[in-house]
Design an enzyme around this catalytic site. Structure first.
Site, PDB file in Angstrom:
ATOM      1  N   ALA A  31      52.982  52.351  66.528  1.00 45.01           N
ATOM      2  CA  ALA A  31      54.011  51.467  65.993  1.00 45.01           C
ATOM      3  C   ALA A  31      53.619  51.178  64.544  1.00 45.01           C
ATOM      4  O   ALA A  31      52.446  51.304  64.173  1.00 45.01           O
ATOM      5  CB  ALA A  31      54.044  50.184  66.805  1.00 45.01           C
ATOM      6  N   GLY A  75      51.767  53.323  69.937  1.00 47.24           N
ATOM      7  CA  GLY A  75      53.182  53.539  70.257  1.00 47.24           C
ATOM      8  C   GLY A  75      53.561  55.013  70.299  1.00 47.24           C
ATOM      9  O   GLY A  75      54.502  55.401  71.003  1.00 47.24           O
ATOM     10  N   GLU A 108      45.213  49.878  70.284  1.00 50.09           N
ATOM     11  CA  GLU A 108      45.706  48.544  69.918  1.00 50.09           C
ATOM     12  C   GLU A 108      44.617  47.485  69.920  1.00 50.09           C
ATOM     13  O   GLU A 108      44.639  46.542  69.135  1.00 50.09           O
ATOM     14  CB  GLU A 108      46.845  48.121  70.868  1.00 50.09           C
ATOM     15  CG  GLU A 108      48.174  48.824  70.625  1.00 50.09           C
ATOM     16  CD  GLU A 108      48.287  50.173  71.331  1.00 50.09           C
ATOM     17  OE1 GLU A 108      47.272  50.694  71.831  1.00 50.09           O
ATOM     18  OE2 GLU A 108      49.410  50.714  71.370  1.00 50.09           O
ATOM     19  N   GLU A 116      52.630  56.060  73.632  1.00 49.31           N
ATOM     20  CA  GLU A 116      53.560  55.411  74.569  1.00 49.31           C
ATOM     21  C   GLU A 116      54.928  56.093  74.549  1.00 49.31           C
ATOM     22  O   GLU A 116      55.588  56.211  75.581  1.00 49.31           O
ATOM     23  CB  GLU A 116      53.677  53.927  74.224  1.00 49.31           C
ATOM     24  CG  GLU A 116      52.365  53.190  74.509  1.00 49.31           C
ATOM     25  CD  GLU A 116      52.344  51.772  73.969  1.00 49.31           C
ATOM     26  OE1 GLU A 116      52.446  51.613  72.733  1.00 49.31           O
ATOM     27  OE2 GLU A 116      52.245  50.828  74.757  1.00 49.31           O
TER      28      GLU A 116
HETATM   29  N1  CAA Z   1      51.559  52.082  60.972  1.00 51.46           N
HETATM   30  C1  CAA Z   1      51.846  52.097  59.663  1.00 51.46           C
HETATM   31  N2  CAA Z   1      51.362  53.022  58.796  1.00 51.46           N
HETATM   32  C2  CAA Z   1      50.537  53.953  59.292  1.00 51.46           C
HETATM   33  C3  CAA Z   1      50.195  54.016  60.651  1.00 51.46           C
HETATM   34  C4  CAA Z   1      50.749  53.022  61.516  1.00 51.46           C
HETATM   35  N3  CAA Z   1      50.508  53.000  62.829  1.00 51.46           N
HETATM   36  N4  CAA Z   1      49.342  55.040  60.850  1.00 51.46           N
HETATM   37  C5  CAA Z   1      49.183  55.632  59.654  1.00 51.46           C
HETATM   38  N5  CAA Z   1      49.901  54.974  58.713  1.00 51.46           N
HETATM   39  C6  CAA Z   1      50.001  55.287  57.292  1.00 51.46           C
HETATM   40  C7  CAA Z   1      48.721  54.884  56.550  1.00 51.46           C
HETATM   41  O1  CAA Z   1      48.722  53.498  56.238  1.00 51.46           O
HETATM   42  C8  CAA Z   1      48.816  55.755  55.325  1.00 51.46           C
HETATM   43  O2  CAA Z   1      49.744  55.175  54.433  1.00 51.46           O
HETATM   44  P1  CAA Z   1      49.346  55.006  52.849  1.00 51.46           P
HETATM   45  O3  CAA Z   1      49.213  56.433  52.351  1.00 51.46           O
HETATM   46  O4  CAA Z   1      50.524  54.281  52.286  1.00 51.46           O
HETATM   47  O5  CAA Z   1      48.060  54.278  52.821  1.00 51.46           O
HETATM   48  C9  CAA Z   1      49.454  57.037  55.855  1.00 51.46           C
HETATM   49  O6  CAA Z   1      50.085  56.686  57.095  1.00 51.46           O
HETATM   50  C10 CAA Z   1      48.443  58.120  56.141  1.00 51.46           C
HETATM   51  O7  CAA Z   1      47.446  57.567  56.983  1.00 51.46           O
HETATM   52  P2  CAA Z   1      45.873  57.692  56.680  1.00 51.46           P
HETATM   53  O8  CAA Z   1      45.620  57.731  55.198  1.00 51.46           O
HETATM   54  O9  CAA Z   1      45.187  56.598  57.447  1.00 51.46           O
HETATM   55  O10 CAA Z   1      45.571  59.124  57.313  1.00 51.46           O
HETATM   56  P3  CAA Z   1      44.208  59.636  57.936  1.00 51.46           P
HETATM   57  O11 CAA Z   1      44.413  61.087  58.185  1.00 51.46           O
HETATM   58  O12 CAA Z   1      43.034  59.215  57.105  1.00 51.46           O
HETATM   59  O13 CAA Z   1      44.063  58.851  59.334  1.00 51.46           O
HETATM   60  C11 CAA Z   1      44.895  58.000  61.459  1.00 51.46           C
HETATM   61  C12 CAA Z   1      45.001  59.088  60.362  1.00 51.46           C
HETATM   62  C13 CAA Z   1      43.535  58.127  62.168  1.00 51.46           C
HETATM   63  C14 CAA Z   1      46.018  58.240  62.441  1.00 51.46           C
HETATM   64  C15 CAA Z   1      45.003  56.594  60.826  1.00 51.46           C
HETATM   65  O14 CAA Z   1      46.147  56.551  59.985  1.00 51.46           O
HETATM   66  C16 CAA Z   1      45.138  55.471  61.809  1.00 51.46           C
HETATM   67  O15 CAA Z   1      44.158  55.063  62.418  1.00 51.46           O
HETATM   68  N6  CAA Z   1      46.388  54.952  62.000  1.00 51.46           N
HETATM   69  C17 CAA Z   1      46.642  53.817  62.851  1.00 51.46           C
HETATM   70  C18 CAA Z   1      46.563  54.174  64.314  1.00 51.46           C
HETATM   71  C19 CAA Z   1      46.829  52.964  65.169  1.00 51.46           C
HETATM   72  O16 CAA Z   1      46.103  51.987  65.178  1.00 51.46           O
HETATM   73  N7  CAA Z   1      47.924  53.009  65.952  1.00 51.46           N
HETATM   74  C20 CAA Z   1      48.321  51.935  66.844  1.00 51.46           C
HETATM   75  C21 CAA Z   1      49.336  51.093  66.164  1.00 51.46           C
HETATM   76  S1  CAA Z   1      49.698  49.613  67.037  1.00 51.46           S
HETATM   77  C22 CAA Z   1      50.807  50.041  68.206  1.00 51.46           C
HETATM   78  O17 CAA Z   1      51.203  51.182  68.355  1.00 51.46           O
HETATM   79  C23 CAA Z   1      51.290  48.825  68.910  1.00 51.46           C
HETATM   80  C24 CAA Z   1      51.863  48.935  70.246  1.00 51.46           C
HETATM   81  O18 CAA Z   1      51.593  49.636  71.194  1.00 51.46           O
HETATM   82  C25 CAA Z   1      52.764  47.949  70.553  1.00 51.46           C
END
Ligand code: CAA
Length: 256
Positions: free
Chosen positions: A65, A108, A131, A111
């Site tokens: 998400a 998400g 999460e 999911e």
């Molecule tokens: N939300 C918003 N933006 C996200 C994102 C997310 N879940 N995942 C990645 N992005 C964005 C990053 O912020 C980045 O944007 P900027 O260039 O503007 O900084 C861009 O996508 C590229 O990401 P990275 O530079 O981090 O890329 P990477 O290759 O170094 O890492 C990754 C990839 C390991 C997937 C890392 O981006 C990451 O850990 N993302 C978050 C994963 C996460 O925690 N997901 C769970 C979200 S919460 C959820 O889903 C809630 C729910 O169930 C209700």
């Protein structure tokens, strides 16, 4: 229709929804979830579509998400708007949905894949529910659907530690139906979807409905439900066509 966060194409009875927010690794913001639902509305209404595929990019099916969109929301915001209720609508679709997962399927994103009827993944796929590292818990069905898919031990471990599961383990654990080389994933997924789309849509939708019953009711009730649906397909011309085609040693041409 002009899409901002997805692409939609239709070919050989298959609707392909491609998540398209590459700069955010296909993070699921409200607009994307809304557009996926609008596309699904369109594909569900069209009886020439027999199967739907949801895919992402090679690097990410979806990285979760959209954390940036959620970060500042307050409890009244998300409670009153029933945040993520739109995502539930994806899981309630009646036509078969296949997720084609390459790269990250996190939070998400994982999911969303779990809402589909089955998952094909590429050998670079990484599934996780991270999460807990954000101080929250899965909110789009992860604790429930992952547990149903892989059992309590792995679901607990993944949700509590945020560990990523790779493609081989995902196949072994029953999370995905098959693993393909990443270059072949979409082609193989579309081929399976086309096979489904050639079948009787009524029978296909009844199979989906009946299998999903297994998660909700007792075995006796599930068997009764299946039997009644089985009886009812004898009212459909596709049953006559399918069995007649077998007798005449020719391919069946289904129309319903
Ligand atoms: N939300 C918003 N933006 C996200 C994102 C997310 N879940 N995942 C990645 N992005 C964005 C990053 O912020 C980045 O944007 P900027 O260039 O503007 O900084 C861009 O996508 C590229 O990401 P990275 O530079 O981090 O890329 P990477 O290759 O170094 O890492 C990754 C990839 C390991 C997937 C890392 O981006 C990451 O850990 N993302 C978050 C994963 C996460 O925690 N997901 C769970 C979200 S919460 C959820 O889903 C809630 C729910 O169930 C209700």
């Amino acid at each position: 229709m002009q899409w901002n966060t997805i692409e939609l194409s239709i070919n050989k009875g298959v609707g392909l929804i491609t998540l398209n927010r590459p700069k955010a690794l296909n993070a699921l913001n409200s607009e994307l979830i809304n557009e996926v639902n609008l596309a699904l509305d369109q594909l569900e209404k069209d009886h020439s579509i027999g199967c739907i595929v949801i895919a992402g990019s090679e690097k990410a099916f979806a990285a979760g998400a959209d954390i940036k969109e959620m970060a500042d929301l307050s409890f009244p915001n998300i409670y009153l708007d029933d945040f993520f209720h739109l995502a539930d609508r994806i899981a309630m679709r009646r036509k078969p949905l296949i997720a084609a997962v390459s790269g990250y399927a996190l939070g998400g994103g994982c999911e969303l894949a779990l809402m589909c009827d089955f998952i094909y993944c590429a050998d670079n796929a990484k599934f996780a529910l991270p999460e807990v590292t954000l101080g929250v818990l899965p909110g789009i069905g992860g604790t429930q659907r992952l547990t149903l898919a892989v059992g309590k031990a792995k679901a607990m471990e993944m949700c509590l530690t945020a560990r990523q599961m790779g493609a081989a383990e995902a196949e072994q654990s029953g999370l995905v139906a098959q693993v393909f080389a990443k270059e072949e994933l979409l082609e193989q997924t579309l081929a399976a979807a086309e096979k489904i789309a050639e079948k009787s849509l009524t029978a296909v939708m009844m199979i989906k409905e009946s299998i999903n019953r297994a998660f909700e009711v007792s075995l006796a009730e599930g068997l009764r439900f299946e039997r009644r649906l089985f009886h009812s397909v004898f009212a459909c011309s596709d049953q006559k066509e399918g069995m007649q085609a077998f007798v005449e040693k020719r391919p069946a041409k289904f129309t319903q």
